[in-house]
Enzyme design. Structure first.
Site, PDB file in Angstrom:
ATOM      1  N   HIS A 155       0.736  -1.149   0.008  1.00 37.96           N
ATOM      2  CA  HIS A 155      -0.029  -0.124  -0.113  1.00 37.96           C
ATOM      3  C   HIS A 155       0.877   1.231   0.064  1.00 37.96           C
ATOM      4  O   HIS A 155       1.290   1.711   1.132  1.00 37.96           O
ATOM      5  CB  HIS A 155      -0.897  -0.143   1.096  1.00 37.96           C
ATOM      6  CG  HIS A 155      -1.943   1.071   1.349  1.00 37.96           C
ATOM      7  ND1 HIS A 155      -3.200   0.860   1.758  1.00 37.96           N
ATOM      8  CD2 HIS A 155      -2.052   2.044   0.789  1.00 37.96           C
ATOM      9  CE1 HIS A 155      -3.981   1.852   1.632  1.00 37.96           C
ATOM     10  NE2 HIS A 155      -3.336   2.766   1.084  1.00 37.96           N
ATOM     11  N   HIS A 214       1.525   5.189  -2.071  1.00 39.15           N
ATOM     12  CA  HIS A 214       1.113   6.199  -2.942  1.00 39.15           C
ATOM     13  C   HIS A 214       2.116   7.036  -3.521  1.00 39.15           C
ATOM     14  O   HIS A 214       3.095   7.612  -2.872  1.00 39.15           O
ATOM     15  CB  HIS A 214       0.122   7.271  -2.322  1.00 39.15           C
ATOM     16  CG  HIS A 214      -1.153   6.621  -1.754  1.00 39.15           C
ATOM     17  ND1 HIS A 214      -2.234   6.559  -2.480  1.00 39.15           N
ATOM     18  CD2 HIS A 214      -1.336   6.244  -0.593  1.00 39.15           C
ATOM     19  CE1 HIS A 214      -3.199   6.048  -1.608  1.00 39.15           C
ATOM     20  NE2 HIS A 214      -2.845   5.620  -0.493  1.00 39.15           N
ATOM     21  N   ASP A 227      -8.620   2.597  -3.006  1.00 40.17           N
ATOM     22  CA  ASP A 227      -8.229   3.500  -1.979  1.00 40.17           C
ATOM     23  C   ASP A 227      -8.006   4.962  -1.984  1.00 40.17           C
ATOM     24  O   ASP A 227      -7.584   5.465  -3.046  1.00 40.17           O
ATOM     25  CB  ASP A 227      -6.722   2.790  -1.481  1.00 40.17           C
ATOM     26  CG  ASP A 227      -6.103   3.601  -0.246  1.00 40.17           C
ATOM     27  OD1 ASP A 227      -5.167   4.364  -0.299  1.00 40.17           O
ATOM     28  OD2 ASP A 227      -6.704   3.292   0.945  1.00 40.17           O
ATOM     29  N   HIS A 230     -10.754   0.114   1.202  1.00 38.65           N
ATOM     30  CA  HIS A 230     -10.597   1.013   2.018  1.00 38.65           C
ATOM     31  C   HIS A 230     -11.848   1.248   2.670  1.00 38.65           C
ATOM     32  O   HIS A 230     -12.868   1.663   2.179  1.00 38.65           O
ATOM     33  CB  HIS A 230      -9.916   2.382   1.192  1.00 38.65           C
ATOM     34  CG  HIS A 230     -10.180   3.642   2.071  1.00 38.65           C
ATOM     35  ND1 HIS A 230      -9.066   4.393   2.247  1.00 38.65           N
ATOM     36  CD2 HIS A 230     -11.210   4.279   2.858  1.00 38.65           C
ATOM     37  CE1 HIS A 230      -9.544   5.527   2.934  1.00 38.65           C
ATOM     38  NE2 HIS A 230     -10.729   5.526   3.343  1.00 38.65           N
ATOM     39  N   HIS A 235      -5.487  -0.882   6.140  1.00 39.18           N
ATOM     40  CA  HIS A 235      -5.247   0.123   7.154  1.00 39.18           C
ATOM     41  C   HIS A 235      -6.466  -0.155   8.293  1.00 39.18           C
ATOM     42  O   HIS A 235      -7.124   0.832   8.548  1.00 39.18           O
ATOM     43  CB  HIS A 235      -5.068   1.397   6.764  1.00 39.18           C
ATOM     44  CG  HIS A 235      -6.119   2.203   5.701  1.00 39.18           C
ATOM     45  ND1 HIS A 235      -7.150   1.964   5.630  1.00 39.18           N
ATOM     46  CD2 HIS A 235      -5.584   2.770   4.752  1.00 39.18           C
ATOM     47  CE1 HIS A 235      -7.790   2.439   4.661  1.00 39.18           C
ATOM     48  NE2 HIS A 235      -6.636   2.970   3.768  1.00 39.18           N
ATOM     49  N   ASN A 289      -6.043   9.260   7.141  1.00 37.63           N
ATOM     50  CA  ASN A 289      -7.214   8.616   7.197  1.00 37.63           C
ATOM     51  C   ASN A 289      -6.829   6.995   6.791  1.00 37.63           C
ATOM     52  O   ASN A 289      -6.243   6.769   5.781  1.00 37.63           O
ATOM     53  CB  ASN A 289      -7.902   9.241   5.753  1.00 37.63           C
ATOM     54  CG  ASN A 289      -9.397   8.854   5.625  1.00 37.63           C
ATOM     55  OD1 ASN A 289      -9.914   8.235   6.582  1.00 37.63           O
ATOM     56  ND2 ASN A 289      -9.924   8.869   4.766  1.00 37.63           N
ATOM     57  N   ASP A 339       1.040   2.624   3.761  1.00 42.83           N
ATOM     58  CA  ASP A 339       0.079   4.039   3.137  1.00 42.83           C
ATOM     59  C   ASP A 339       0.960   5.197   3.029  1.00 42.83           C
ATOM     60  O   ASP A 339       0.368   5.981   3.452  1.00 42.83           O
ATOM     61  CB  ASP A 339      -1.147   4.073   4.135  1.00 42.83           C
ATOM     62  CG  ASP A 339      -2.300   5.170   3.356  1.00 42.83           C
ATOM     63  OD1 ASP A 339      -2.902   4.913   4.236  1.00 42.83           O
ATOM     64  OD2 ASP A 339      -1.989   5.219   2.410  1.00 42.83           O
ATOM     65  N   HIS A 387       2.888  14.527   0.681  1.00 44.77           N
ATOM     66  CA  HIS A 387       1.958  15.814   0.507  1.00 44.77           C
ATOM     67  C   HIS A 387       2.867  16.795   0.223  1.00 44.77           C
ATOM     68  O   HIS A 387       3.865  17.249   1.079  1.00 44.77           O
ATOM     69  CB  HIS A 387       1.066  16.022   1.439  1.00 44.77           C
ATOM     70  CG  HIS A 387      -0.278  15.145   1.274  1.00 44.77           C
ATOM     71  ND1 HIS A 387      -0.971  15.344   0.313  1.00 44.77           N
ATOM     72  CD2 HIS A 387      -0.635  14.108   2.136  1.00 44.77           C
ATOM     73  CE1 HIS A 387      -1.908  14.329   0.424  1.00 44.77           C
ATOM     74  NE2 HIS A 387      -1.854  13.489   1.664  1.00 44.77           N
TER      75      HIS A 387
END
Lengths: 176, 438, 312
Positions: free
Chosen positions: B56, B58, B150, B177, B230, B276, B303, B307
């Site tokens: 998982h 991003h 997700d 998710h 998660h 989240n 996860d 950002h």
């Protein structure tokens, strides 16, 4: 660190009586007179002087306190504390002869702040200054009209005034 | 390609042995010892792990390259000891076609640091109303075996059931998710007394638990595998435990941050702690740790959610959700699971490598260090203090000021060294791009 | 005290010091020249992302009484509506000379975020953030209570007093800030509102929480604080009908008549006369609503003075 007593309880009493007589002589009309002390000990001394004068003349004397915390010029460098009460007598100070009272006169900045504070409260006819101790080292053109004792001192020394009402006993000490 | 003789490593914290690597696979160390072209690496005092597999992650590319790219994310992964990551589909545009997933797969190969396994979206554009082309993605070059929306929940039961059925036909898994959108409108942190005090909208645990409960029954009804992303609450652990006892083919993951951090950190309103699902209570953290220890929770997955600074340089309710995780995962797992005794090193290898590879149908991780298998390897000093992360393009790391244990010193991806003495190996110096999934 | 962000973490000593300082400042209003030079050279900026005229004017009056310079930034039609971030707005305002930033924001935690961000050096005063805190309101409310109950309030706390706060508790930062502060000062707090407007997880709060206003009145509180019905802060349609609310939660003259004669009627303003409070009650002898406004200026003077003295 050593402490040297320069005024004892009886010395202080005698000195205040002398100042009281001087004030009576300088301000004949007692209804014109207002004694304003700078908190904390200046205000206590103002109250004592008022009582002493009444004891001599049998006339009521107007007295009060004037706090200078909010008029200090050293707020930026740590002169910051909770303001003490400012309490004027019922007749105010307009047109009066105000005798400012403080325990120790040193640089003169506290008295300057008091004069500033007074402008927001009214317009006395005359302002005089009475202090218990003048320790010299003036930084402003300010002088006392009534002085209890002249006490030459160095910057390293501290002049400590203790009064019965606030500290439990009456003494003036020099601490070096 | 360079051959390696790694000497004196403690295999999963147990016996000390030498490891041999040649032509991208593990070999008998005797076959490379003393040979020309063999680089020797002294690993005494270090623990050897199979390369970690993140189910998982991003990576933000395409569309979010300010925060992370496939290259920078791969580098962050390598620094964290990973050799494979599953890149979630919530990019811009969304990875809901074979063309999109194949593009991610190629970028991953170009980067060259880890195996980038694209995750395909379950619904078109993550819209939740129409299924995406699951079969096409499964059949494409990337051979997608994990599908997930997700970021969002597949809320429509009919769609979820159909997705489970289709994924099952390709030996793939749907990773859900679990977050009922109707119960979490405008939610910023865990629901409860603290949220009420702070004046923030709460995200109740039932919004997660109720979806998991529904999904395990749906999976059972169509005989499909389900993976739950998660987990964040004690209640969710109980639901998954119940489902497993019933024989349902469900697997579950937990993030490193949910094993160590609680909602108390939100008191300061610092959005680095906004995530989240949200950070919850101490009781939830303890239940999640026990869940890993007992096997109810199968794996740890980061996860990893990079950002840009501006997404977090605002008041808490306006900030984006998500924390970095690839570079700190190993250290956090040491602190949260190994130090308290919930896992030993073999257990760590299981939750960070063997099991995630299994769930993602990724071959080559079944038997760590086995001769003939791809040489995916991480060598760590578990006594040293963790280093400071410097692979990701972003800085939203919640463990910034923590003293965590463990440092990954060397990482090998299919026999190519990607991290040397705690530093990334330059891209130009990486070995040739061999060693993809067989 | 470099910032004032809330009352939940305000110590009793700090709270009393602010109350005592405000008491001295309140005397200034009656002076021949109601102005002090104390903050001359300081610049206070009102950074208002949410509409407010009263709080903004109150801070402005406080700053001017202390001879500070005042600038005001209002969000509507400003650079913020063009997408400028909180960070940039705050840094721009500081670059223009702000020493103290008074911020009202629609997001809970915004003042804390700004104060701890490291983006600015200025002191931050929270003038209301979302549904989280409104510390100067709570402080002026406590000052009003103290003045009414004590002859010489200096140094005194609120031990033994019982205050009932009525309204949309769930969405009220005034209720929260008051609850924390009143508790710190030794008072007992009862929060009253319809079940729909009470927040979750209040069992842990240092207050009694109930839905029966009349029962709360029967306990003979020393003060009743009425909150404004917040139409603009509820998500979606208001969940309580106005008629139902007025019937059960309004301080009508009938209800006010049941208060003991010494009890105070309070309201943070602005009032919806006829909704949460009857007109006659708002104007009655027991109402200290205008005293709250007066104390608001002296309390904000005290806070400005405190922050000005704390800068390094």
């Amino acid at each position: 660190m050593s402490a040297r007593t320069v005024l004892s309880e009886s010395d202080i009493d005698r000195t205040l009586r002398r100042i009281a007589h001087e004030i009576i002589e300088a301000v004949p009309l007692s209804n014109e007179l207002v004694i304003l002390g700078i908190p904390t000990r200046g205000a206590l001394l103002a109250q004592r002087l008022a009582l002493l004068i009444t004891g001599i003349t049998s006339e009521e004397v107007a007295w009060g306190s004037i706090d200078v915390t909010l008029y200090r010029d050293d707020l930026a460098t740590g002169g910051h504390r909770t303001p003490a009460p400012t309490q004027l007598p019922p007749g105010g100070i307009d047109g009066k002869v105000v005798v400012l009272v403080d325990d120790v006169l040193y640089s003169g900045r506290t008295v300057r702040a008091a004069l500033d504070a007074m402008t927001a409260l009214g317009r006395p006819r005359i302002v005089k200054l009475a202090v218990l101790i003048d320790r010299g080292h003036r930084e402003l053109p300010i002088r006392a009209d009534h002085v209890g004792k002249n006490l030459p001192s160095s910057h390293g020394e501290r002049v400590t005034v203790s009064l019965r009402e606030s500290d439990g006993h009456d003494t003036v000490q020099v601490v070096s | 390609m360079t051959s390696y003789l790694i000497t004196g490593a403690s295999l999963l914290g147990a016996k000390t042995a030498d490891i041999g690597i040649s032509e991208g696979v593990f070999v008998d160390p005797k076959d490379v010892a003393g040979k020309r072209g063999t680089t020797t690496l002294d690993a005494s005092g270090l623990v050897a792990f199979p390369g970690f597999v993140d189910l998982h992650t991003h990576l933000r590319q395409p569309g979010g390259e300010q925060a992370e790219t496939i290259l920078s994310g791969s580098q962050a992964a390598a620094l964290g000891g990973f050799t494979a990551v599953h890149a979630m589909a919530n990019t811009t545009p969304v990875a809901d076609t074979a063309a999109a997933t194949d593009a991610v797969w190629r970028w991953g190969i170009e980067a060259g640091y880890v195996d980038v396994r694209p995750v395909g979206a379950v619904t078109k554009n993550l819209g939740g109303s129409e299924l995406a082309a699951l079969s096409a993605m499964a059949a494409g070059h990337a051979q997608v075996r994990v599908f997930s929306d997700d970021g969002k929940c597949v809320h429509d039961s009919g769609l979820m059931r159909e997705a489970l059925r289709q994924a099952s036909r390709h030996g793939a898994v749907i990773a859900q998710h679990a977050q009922d959108p109707q119960l979490t409108l405008g939610a910023d942190m865990n629901d409860g007394a603290l949220a009420s005090s702070l004046g923030l909208t709460g995200w109740p645990t039932v919004a997660e638990e109720s979806i998991i409960a529904r999904d395990v029954l749906l999976a059972e009804s169509v005989g499909a595998r389900l993976h739950v992303c998660h987990l964040s609450s004690a209640g969710s652990v109980e639901v998954v435990a119940w489902a497993k006892k019933r024989g349902i083919a469900v697997t579950a993951e937990v993030t490193p941050h949910h094993l160590l951090l609680t909602e108390e950190l939100v008191r300061g309103f610092d959005p680095v702690f906004k995530v989240n699902p949200p950070l919850r209570r101490e009781e939830d953290v303890m239940a999640l740790r026990e869940g890993v220890a007992s096997g109810v929770i199968d794996i740890v997955a980061t996860d990893h959610a990079p950002h840009t600074p501006e997404s977090k340089e605002c008041a808490f309710p306006e900030a984006a959700f998500g924390m970095l995780g690839l570079e700190t995962a190993f250290s956090v797992v040491l602190r949260a699971l190994v130090e308290p005794g919930h896992l030993d090193m073999a257990g760590l290898a299981r939750v960070l490598s063997v099991r995630p590879a299994q769930i993602g149908s990724l071959e080559g991780y079944e038997k760590p260090f086995a001769v003939g298998q791809p040489a995916h390897l991480a060598l760590a000093d578990v006594t040293a203090a963790a280093g400071t992360p410097h692979g990701s393009l972003s800085t939203n790391n919640p463990f910034e000021s923590w003293d965590l244990p463990g440092q990954i010193l060397h990482t090998f991806f299919a026999g190519t060294q990607t991290v040397l003495a705690g530093e990334l190996v330059e891209r130009e110096s990486l070995g040739t791009n061999k060693g993809r999934r067989s | 005290m470099k910032h004032l962000l809330g009352t939940q973490d305000l110590s009793k000593d700090d709270a009393l010091r602010l109350l005592d300082t405000a008491y001295e400042f309140s005397a200034v209003a009656h002076r021949h020249v109601p102005k002090l030079p104390t903050l001359r050279g300081a610049t206070m900026v009102n950074l208002f992302f949410e509409d407010s005229t009263r709080t903004r004017l109150s801070f402005e009056a406080a700053a001017k009484r202390l001879s500070a310079d005042v600038m005001t930034f209002q969000a509507a039609g400003s650079s913020v509506s063009k997408g400028e971030s909180l960070k940039d707005t705050a840094q721009t305002v500081e670059a223009m000379g702000a020493d103290i930033i008074v911020m009202r924001h629609f997001s809970s935690g915004a003042a804390a975020r700004l104060a701890h961000s490291g983006w600015i050096q200025a002191g931050v005063i929270n003038a209301g953030d979302g549904t989280h805190e409104h510390p100067t309101q709570a402080l002026l409310d406590a000052a009003t209570l103290r003045d009414a109950v004590q002859d010489d309030p200096r140094g005194k706390d609120l031990a033994g007093l019982h205050v009932v706060i009525v309204g949309d508790i769930a969405h009220s930062r005034v209720a929260r800030s008051n609850m924390w502060l009143l508790n710190t000062l030794g008072a007992k707090v009862t929060l009253v509102g319809p079940a729909e407007l009470l927040p979750e997880g209040v069992a842990d709060w240092p207050a009694e929480v109930m839905s029966d206003f009349d029962a709360a009145l029967d306990s003979q509180p020393d003060a009743v604080m009425m909150l404004r019905m917040q139409n603009e802060r509820q998500e979606g349609a208001p969940r309580v009908s106005l008629t139902h609310y007025v019937r059960d939660y309004s301080l009508s003259s009938a209800r006010a008549a049941r208060l003991s004669t010494h009890a105070l009627v309070m309201h943070p303003g602005p009032m919806n006369r006829g909704v949460e409070i009857a007109s006659s009650v708002a104007d009655s002898a027991q109402s200290v609503i205008l005293d709250q406004v007066r104390n608001g200026v002296s309390m904000r003077m005290a806070v400005l003075y405190e922050l000005w003295g704390a800068r390094s």
